[in-house]
Structure formats: structure tokens, C-alpha cells
Design a protein around this motif. Structure first.
Motif, PDB file in Angstrom:
ATOM      1  N   ASP A 180     -11.363 -47.480 -18.438  1.00  0.00           N
ATOM      2  CA  ASP A 180     -12.087 -46.411 -17.756  1.00  0.00           C
ATOM      3  C   ASP A 180     -11.132 -45.336 -17.239  1.00  0.00           C
ATOM      4  O   ASP A 180     -11.320 -44.783 -16.144  1.00  0.00           O
ATOM      5  N   LEU A 181     -10.098 -45.040 -18.038  1.00  0.00           N
ATOM      6  CA  LEU A 181      -9.149 -44.001 -17.667  1.00  0.00           C
ATOM      7  C   LEU A 181      -9.572 -42.657 -18.257  1.00  0.00           C
ATOM      8  O   LEU A 181     -10.359 -42.582 -19.207  1.00  0.00           O
ATOM      9  N   HIS A 182      -9.052 -41.589 -17.684  1.00  0.00           N
ATOM     10  CA  HIS A 182      -9.222 -40.248 -18.222  1.00  0.00           C
ATOM     11  C   HIS A 182      -8.048 -39.931 -19.142  1.00  0.00           C
ATOM     12  O   HIS A 182      -6.978 -40.532 -19.040  1.00  0.00           O
TER      13      HIS A 182
ATOM     14  N   ASP B 260     -13.336 -39.356 -30.079  1.00  0.00           N
ATOM     15  CA  ASP B 260     -13.591 -40.656 -29.462  1.00  0.00           C
ATOM     16  C   ASP B 260     -13.619 -40.591 -27.941  1.00  0.00           C
ATOM     17  O   ASP B 260     -13.989 -41.571 -27.283  1.00  0.00           O
ATOM     18  N   ILE B 261     -13.190 -39.467 -27.380  1.00  0.00           N
ATOM     19  CA  ILE B 261     -13.086 -39.339 -25.924  1.00  0.00           C
ATOM     20  C   ILE B 261     -14.360 -38.693 -25.381  1.00  0.00           C
ATOM     21  O   ILE B 261     -14.712 -37.575 -25.762  1.00  0.00           O
ATOM     22  N   ALA B 262     -15.050 -39.394 -24.510  1.00  0.00           N
ATOM     23  CA  ALA B 262     -16.261 -38.838 -23.910  1.00  0.00           C
ATOM     24  C   ALA B 262     -15.919 -37.590 -23.103  1.00  0.00           C
ATOM     25  O   ALA B 262     -14.830 -37.483 -22.521  1.00  0.00           O
ATOM     26  N   ALA B 263     -16.847 -36.652 -23.048  1.00  0.00           N
ATOM     27  CA  ALA B 263     -16.600 -35.385 -22.360  1.00  0.00           C
ATOM     28  C   ALA B 263     -16.231 -35.597 -20.898  1.00  0.00           C
ATOM     29  O   ALA B 263     -15.413 -34.851 -20.345  1.00  0.00           O
ATOM     30  N   ASN B 264     -16.816 -36.611 -20.266  1.00  0.00           N
ATOM     31  CA  ASN B 264     -16.519 -36.841 -18.846  1.00  0.00           C
ATOM     32  C   ASN B 264     -15.239 -37.630 -18.626  1.00  0.00           C
ATOM     33  O   ASN B 264     -14.961 -38.087 -17.521  1.00  0.00           O
ATOM     34  N   ARG B 265     -14.442 -37.797 -19.704  1.00  0.00           N
ATOM     35  CA  ARG B 265     -13.135 -38.451 -19.596  1.00  0.00           C
ATOM     36  C   ARG B 265     -12.011 -37.554 -20.107  1.00  0.00           C
ATOM     37  O   ARG B 265     -10.851 -37.933 -20.057  1.00  0.00           O
ATOM     38  N   LEU B 266     -12.352 -36.350 -20.584  1.00  0.00           N
ATOM     39  CA  LEU B 266     -11.369 -35.484 -21.226  1.00  0.00           C
ATOM     40  C   LEU B 266     -11.020 -34.285 -20.357  1.00  0.00           C
ATOM     41  O   LEU B 266     -11.901 -33.562 -19.888  1.00  0.00           O
TER      42      LEU B 266
ATOM     43  N   ARG C 175      -6.445 -52.432 -11.661  1.00  0.00           N
ATOM     44  CA  ARG C 175      -7.601 -51.554 -11.862  1.00  0.00           C
ATOM     45  C   ARG C 175      -8.624 -51.618 -10.735  1.00  0.00           C
ATOM     46  O   ARG C 175      -9.260 -50.598 -10.401  1.00  0.00           O
ATOM     47  N   ASP C 176      -8.802 -52.767 -10.127  1.00  0.00           N
ATOM     48  CA  ASP C 176      -9.787 -52.887  -9.050  1.00  0.00           C
ATOM     49  C   ASP C 176      -9.301 -52.275  -7.743  1.00  0.00           C
ATOM     50  O   ASP C 176     -10.100 -52.067  -6.817  1.00  0.00           O
ATOM     51  N   ASP C 177      -8.000 -51.982  -7.659  1.00  0.00           N
ATOM     52  CA  ASP C 177      -7.428 -51.474  -6.408  1.00  0.00           C
ATOM     53  C   ASP C 177      -7.233 -49.966  -6.402  1.00  0.00           C
ATOM     54  O   ASP C 177      -7.163 -49.365  -5.329  1.00  0.00           O
ATOM     55  N   ILE C 178      -7.121 -49.364  -7.584  1.00  0.00           N
ATOM     56  CA  ILE C 178      -6.890 -47.928  -7.666  1.00  0.00           C
ATOM     57  C   ILE C 178      -8.196 -47.210  -8.005  1.00  0.00           C
ATOM     58  O   ILE C 178      -9.145 -47.825  -8.479  1.00  0.00           O
ATOM     59  N   SER C 179      -8.221 -45.910  -7.750  1.00  0.00           N
ATOM     60  CA  SER C 179      -9.430 -45.136  -8.057  1.00  0.00           C
ATOM     61  C   SER C 179      -9.325 -44.582  -9.476  1.00  0.00           C
ATOM     62  O   SER C 179      -9.182 -45.328 -10.438  1.00  0.00           O
ATOM     63  N   ARG C 180      -9.344 -43.293  -9.617  1.00  0.00           N
ATOM     64  CA  ARG C 180      -9.308 -42.672 -10.947  1.00  0.00           C
ATOM     65  C   ARG C 180      -7.859 -42.538 -11.438  1.00  0.00           C
ATOM     66  O   ARG C 180      -6.934 -42.440 -10.635  1.00  0.00           O
ATOM     67  N   ALA C 181      -7.702 -42.489 -12.760  1.00  0.00           N
ATOM     68  CA  ALA C 181      -6.362 -42.329 -13.335  1.00  0.00           C
ATOM     69  C   ALA C 181      -6.470 -41.579 -14.650  1.00  0.00           C
ATOM     70  O   ALA C 181      -7.393 -41.803 -15.436  1.00  0.00           O
ATOM     71  N   VAL C 182      -5.516 -40.674 -14.883  1.00  0.00           N
ATOM     72  CA  VAL C 182      -5.481 -39.920 -16.132  1.00  0.00           C
ATOM     73  C   VAL C 182      -4.144 -40.152 -16.825  1.00  0.00           C
ATOM     74  O   VAL C 182      -3.089 -40.110 -16.194  1.00  0.00           O
ATOM     75  N   ILE C 183      -4.205 -40.423 -18.123  1.00  0.00           N
ATOM     76  CA  ILE C 183      -3.005 -40.462 -18.950  1.00  0.00           C
ATOM     77  C   ILE C 183      -2.722 -39.020 -19.348  1.00  0.00           C
ATOM     78  O   ILE C 183      -3.401 -38.449 -20.194  1.00  0.00           O
TER      79      ILE C 183
END
Length: 302
Positions: free
Chosen positions: A209-211, A233-239, A184-192
Motif C-alpha cells: 500500500d505504498l505510493h 499498473d499504478i492506481a491513480a490514487n497511488r501515483l 507497516r502497521d506502525d508508519i503512515s503513508r510512504a512513497v518510493i
């Protein structure tokens, strides 16, 4: 891309002409009740438009998407061939971007030559994410060991390039969280992408802290109804939202679709369903999911 949900052979990549010309004579396959229009511009973060079913009408498909308010599409690259075809489509059409990776079903193909090809693709301006990559322990078309090897190699490519990750997971949530936690500390953003799992898995991803990408799976009364209690349960800035077309045609569409091929123009229907279960308006979800997708993939407003 959800190939594991279908017993299909690997599809043939779409052939992209040098100068594609729309065929105005093709009839619109969408009946009137399925010609939706989003109240705000949408981003479809997962569209498999290199699938052979789009070969004959790719221009018309894109025109219908834009008429529905789906202005930006991320084309999923699940192997080298399809990633290269996705890049070619992006070069031929505005508003298209691509991912480039190796799906866990094809993880056994991973090797030095493929790794070098992926690294080269990740340098192309049209490519905005590493993937589709991840783990699929449902069918194990590649062994779990092969999947983990290819996945970690692509995590290293994402760390090197700084690109976000477009991730696939099925029946492998615990192992996926372990591996992502270590990186997690080495990669930037990630979405499932195309999330379909349970509450525990969802919150595990959110804790990292994934999308989360949601599809028409939520429209499936047989197996997707559990998502209706989770989407809040998913915040708008993660969906973010996606079709995963031509797969996962929503089962609750207001009219039947001949041939049952899913396409980006139907994304507003999925947004309507998700918004209903989140207790917000379609316009609110359309605006927030698009803002989230543009920030995630670093896409500027046109």
C-alpha cells in the motif's frame, strides 16, 4: 535526490537571504519550446532546490515553475544541512514544503545528535515528510549495515511523528520490502521516490500500500523504457510526479537546454510522457497526481 547516478562531490547547501528579491534582469534559460504549461495545477514532490546550481536564480526558477502550472513543490532534505536550508526556503516563499531525513549515502553519519536534530526538524510546520531515507545497495557509500541502522531509526521517527515517508531505494528492493513490511502497521503513508525498478519490485511496493513517485526516467530510451509498460499498473490514487531536479533532465525534450540543469518548470513534459503511456490525458493525470500528492502530504488547497 539521485546522487548515485553522478560522480559528484556532495553539493554545498543554498544560502537563503533574509529577504530574497527576484532578479528581473536574468534571462529565461528555457527556450520557447520548453516553456510548457500544465492543464491543471501540479505538485512536484521531489525538487532539490537547495542544490548550489539554483543559488543565483532561485526566485526566477520558482517564477518559471508557477508559470508552467507547478504551484506546489516539496523540497528534498537529504541531510541536516540541506533540510534546514529547505525549511528556510519554505519560510521565504509560498507554496514550498520540505522533507527532512538522511539519504542512505550519508547513513554512516547517523548518531544520537543527528537523530535529535531530525526529530526537531520533523516538528516544524514546513516539514511534511521524513526522508529522503532508505537503502541504496548500488554504490554502498555507506555500508548496508549502516544504511539499515539509519533507515530503521528514521522509520521510528516517522512512527513517532506520524509524518509520511519519502523513500529512496536502488538495488535493494527485496530488503526494503522486508523492512517496510515489518514496520507497516506502525508508519503512515510512504512513497518510493523516483521509482526505476522492475515489475516485481513495483507490485511488491503496491502490495504494501505504498505510493509511487515517477520522474523523467521514463523519458530515457536507454534505461527507462521498461517503465512504459508498468505505469498503467499504478492506481491513480497511488501515483505522484516529480522532477528530482537538478538531476534526471528528460532526454526527449523537444529542444536542447543549455547547461542541462533540470528544473520544476519542466514537470509538465514528464506528465505528458507518463500520461501517454498510461493512455490518459495530461489533464487527467495532472489532476489525479495533484490530488494524490495533496492528500499524501496533507497540503490544503490554497
Amino acid at each position: 535526490m539521485r546522487l548515485h547516478r553522478y560522480s559528484r562531490p556532495k553539493e554545498t547547501a543554498l544560502s537563503v537571504p533574509d529577504k530574497p528579491a527576484p532578479d528581473e534582469t536574468l534571462p529565461n534559460p528555457l527556450p520557447e519550446p520548453l516553456r510548457f504549461h500544465s492543464p491543471a495545477p501540479l505538485v512536484d514532490i521531489g525538487a532539490n532546490l537547495t542544490h548550489e546550481s539554483f543559488t543565483h536564480d532561485i526566485d526566477a526558477t520558482l517564477a518559471r515553475a508557477r508559470a508552467a502550472g507547478v504551484e506546489t513543490l516539496i523540497l528534498t532534505g537529504t541531510d541536516r544541512e540541506h533540510a534546514e536550508q529547505a525549511v528556510a526556503l519554505c519560510q521565504a516563499h509560498e507554496g514550498l514544503y520540505a522533507t527532512a531525513g538522511i539519504h542512505p549515502h550519508q547513513a554512516s553519519e547517523w548518531g544520537p545528535e543527528l537523530e535529535a536534530a531530525m526529530a526537531e526538524l520533523h516538528q516544524k510546520p514546513q516539514v511534511v515528510a521524513v526522508g529522503e531515507c532508505g537503502l541504496d545497495f548500488n554504490r554502498n557509500f555507506s555500508t548496508p549495515a549502516e544504511q539499515e541502522r539509519a533507515f530503521e531509526a528514521q522509520l521510528a521517527l516517522a512512527a513517532e511523528s506520524g509524518l509520511p515517508l519519502f523513500l529512496h531505494e536502488r538495488d535493494a528492493g527485496a530488503r526494503m520490502r522486508d523492512i517496510l513490511g515489518a514496520w507497516r502497521d506502525d508508519i503512515s503513508r510512504a512513497v518510493i521516490h523516483c521509482f526505476t525498478a522492475d515489475r516485481e519490485t513495483l507490485h511488491g511496493y503496491l502490495d504494501l500500500d505504498l505510493h509511487i513517485g515517477l520522474t523523467g526516467w521514463i523519458c530515457d530510451e536507454r534505461r527507462g523504457h521498461h517503465l512504459r509498460d508498468l505505469v498503467g499498473d499504478i492506481a491513480a490514487n497511488r501515483l505522484m510526479v516529480e522532477t528530482d531536479c537538478p538531476y534526471l533532465l528528460p532526454r526527449n525534450l523537444p529542444a536542447k537546454l543549455k547547461g542541462r540543469r533540470h528544473e520544476p518548470a519542466l514537470l509538465p513534459w514528464i506528465v505528458r510522457e507518463i500520461a501517454h503511456w498510461r493512455g490518459e490525458s495530461e489533464a487527467e493525470l495532472a489532476a489525479s497526481s495533484t490530488a494524490t500528492a495533496r492528500a499524501f502530504f496533507d497540503i490544503k488547497e490554497s
